[in-house]
Scaffold this active site. Structure first.
Site, PDB file in Angstrom:
ATOM      1  N   TYR A 107       0.828  -1.198   0.000  1.00 32.54           N
ATOM      2  CA  TYR A 107       0.000   0.000   0.000  1.00 32.54           C
ATOM      3  C   TYR A 107       0.868   1.256   0.000  1.00 32.54           C
ATOM      4  CZ  TYR A 107      -3.514  -3.423   1.583  1.00 32.54           C
ATOM      5  OH  TYR A 107      -4.334  -4.515   1.715  1.00 32.54           O
ATOM      6  N   HIS A 114       0.097 -12.263   1.544  1.00 40.74           N
ATOM      7  CA  HIS A 114      -0.660 -11.336   0.723  1.00 40.74           C
ATOM      8  C   HIS A 114      -0.673 -11.748  -0.751  1.00 40.74           C
ATOM      9  CE1 HIS A 114      -1.474  -6.747  -0.056  1.00 40.74           C
ATOM     10  NE2 HIS A 114      -2.577  -7.482  -0.127  1.00 40.74           N
TER      11      HIS A 114
END
Length: 349
Positions: free
Chosen positions: A59, A147
């Site tokens: 992110y 992830h």
């Protein structure tokens, strides 16, 4: 401060609030947000009773982790580190990009001076965690997810997860999981590895209930937990009235989904609630779901979502949606009390 319900991740001592703060957007997802606004969003979440915060190296090329850590550290210094549950992710190492790009090429409005390299090896996991702790300035992470291992099952299942399980068993982290946008591989993680939970993005919402066929029964059968993310389906369920330009999967929503969302919104109005309030409440009805994570960019967004989470959603709403074929019919299983820290609020029944 709003009193948010808490639930325990099955088989662990980690308790999460039913509403969690998703920090992807304060990593400048799609557009910039300044440091003051990002910090204000985290503080508004804290003041509103949210104690579960999720981030990732992906992110904003680490920007989300840096901002979240900077905002949380003074709060935790006062309240105690044990007051919050902070999760991050492994699988993407950040390395210098030479030559750098003017801007990141993966959806974040940040300089492109770093590149993401997929690495689900044991060494990659340990390096990633070390870098995350440096960026956040925190002494530990409470939950760590593998992830987006869509193309990396073998390495993720046989190296990343065992490395994280070892850290969990040593007491370094509280719980380990996997986070993805698809349900099929998350089901494999639940059934074939020693994860404690999965984060399922966008696949168990008012518009999509396919997870009732795989992830959710797998979680119940294995005694594990689910965190629901993407419950607004990237915008389509985020407003009381569905606009013509609403997005789904970050693209213009197709006509049939616009129509379906508007029909659901109309039923919500008849039951004195709203589409986004119902979208937040819906996943929490399932006994395997312990929390809903929402991406929140500004204090106003946080306050709005806290109000929606607190709004009454009557049981009659679900019954009418099922009768009209707008929601899959299912019989809510008896809640597994060992997975819950407290009884869910009545609004989420």
């Amino acid at each position: 401060m709003t009193a948010l319900g808490r639930r325990r991740i099955a088989g662990t001592a980690v308790e999460v609030t039913e509403l969690g703060f998703g920090a992807s957007v304060i990593g400048n997802l799609y557009r910039e947000v300044d440091d003051k606004t990002a910090a204000g969003a985290v503080r508004a979440a804290w003041d509103g009773g949210i104690r579960t915060f999720d981030t990732a190296p992906h992110y904003g090329l680490g920007l989300s982790e840096r901002r979240l850590g900077a905002a949380l550290r003074p709060l935790l210094a006062s309240a105690g580190r044990g007051e919050a549950v902070v999760s991050s992710k492994v699988g993407r190492l950040l390395e210098p990009r030479l030559p750098p790009l003017p801007q990141d090429d993966d959806g974040f409005a940040v300089p492109g001076d770093l590149v993401r390299r997929f690495d689900y090896s044991r060494d990659g996991v340990l390096r990633s965690l070390e870098q995350t702790l440096e960026r956040t300035g925190l002494d530990r992470l409470d939950v760590v997810y593998v992830h987006d291992p869509d193309e990396h099952w073998d390495e993720a299942a046989h190296q990343a997860v065992p490395a994280l399980v070892e850290l969990r068993d040593q007491g370094v982290v509280g719980a380990v999981g996997a986070g993805m946008n698809q349900s099929a591989m998350l089901t494999r993680f639940l059934r074939e590895t020693d994860v404690d939970l999965v984060m399922l993005a966008g696949r168990y919402t008012l518009l999509e209930q396919g997870a009732l066929d795989d992830v959710l029964p797998a979680a119940i059968e294995t005694g594990k937990s689910v965190v629901a993310a993407g419950v607004f389906n990237s915008g389509l369920l985020a407003q009381d009235d569905v606009p013509d330009d609403a997005t789904y999967e970050y693209r213009q929503a197709p006509t049939e989904l616009l129509s379906r969302a508007r029909q659901i919104a109309e039923v919500c109005r008849r039951h004195a609630t709203t589409l986004p309030a119902a979208a937040i409440a819906f996943p929490l009805r399932h006994p395997a779901v312990v929390s809903v994570t929402l991406g929140m960019r500004t204090p106003a967004e946080v306050e709005g979502n806290l109000a929606r989470a607190a709004a009454p959603v009557p049981a009659e709403l679900w019954a009418e949606l099922e009768e009209r074929g707008l929601l899959r019919s299912w019989a809510p299983a008896t809640r597994i009390t060992s997975t819950l820290a407290t009884t869910p609020t009545e609004d989420h029944q």
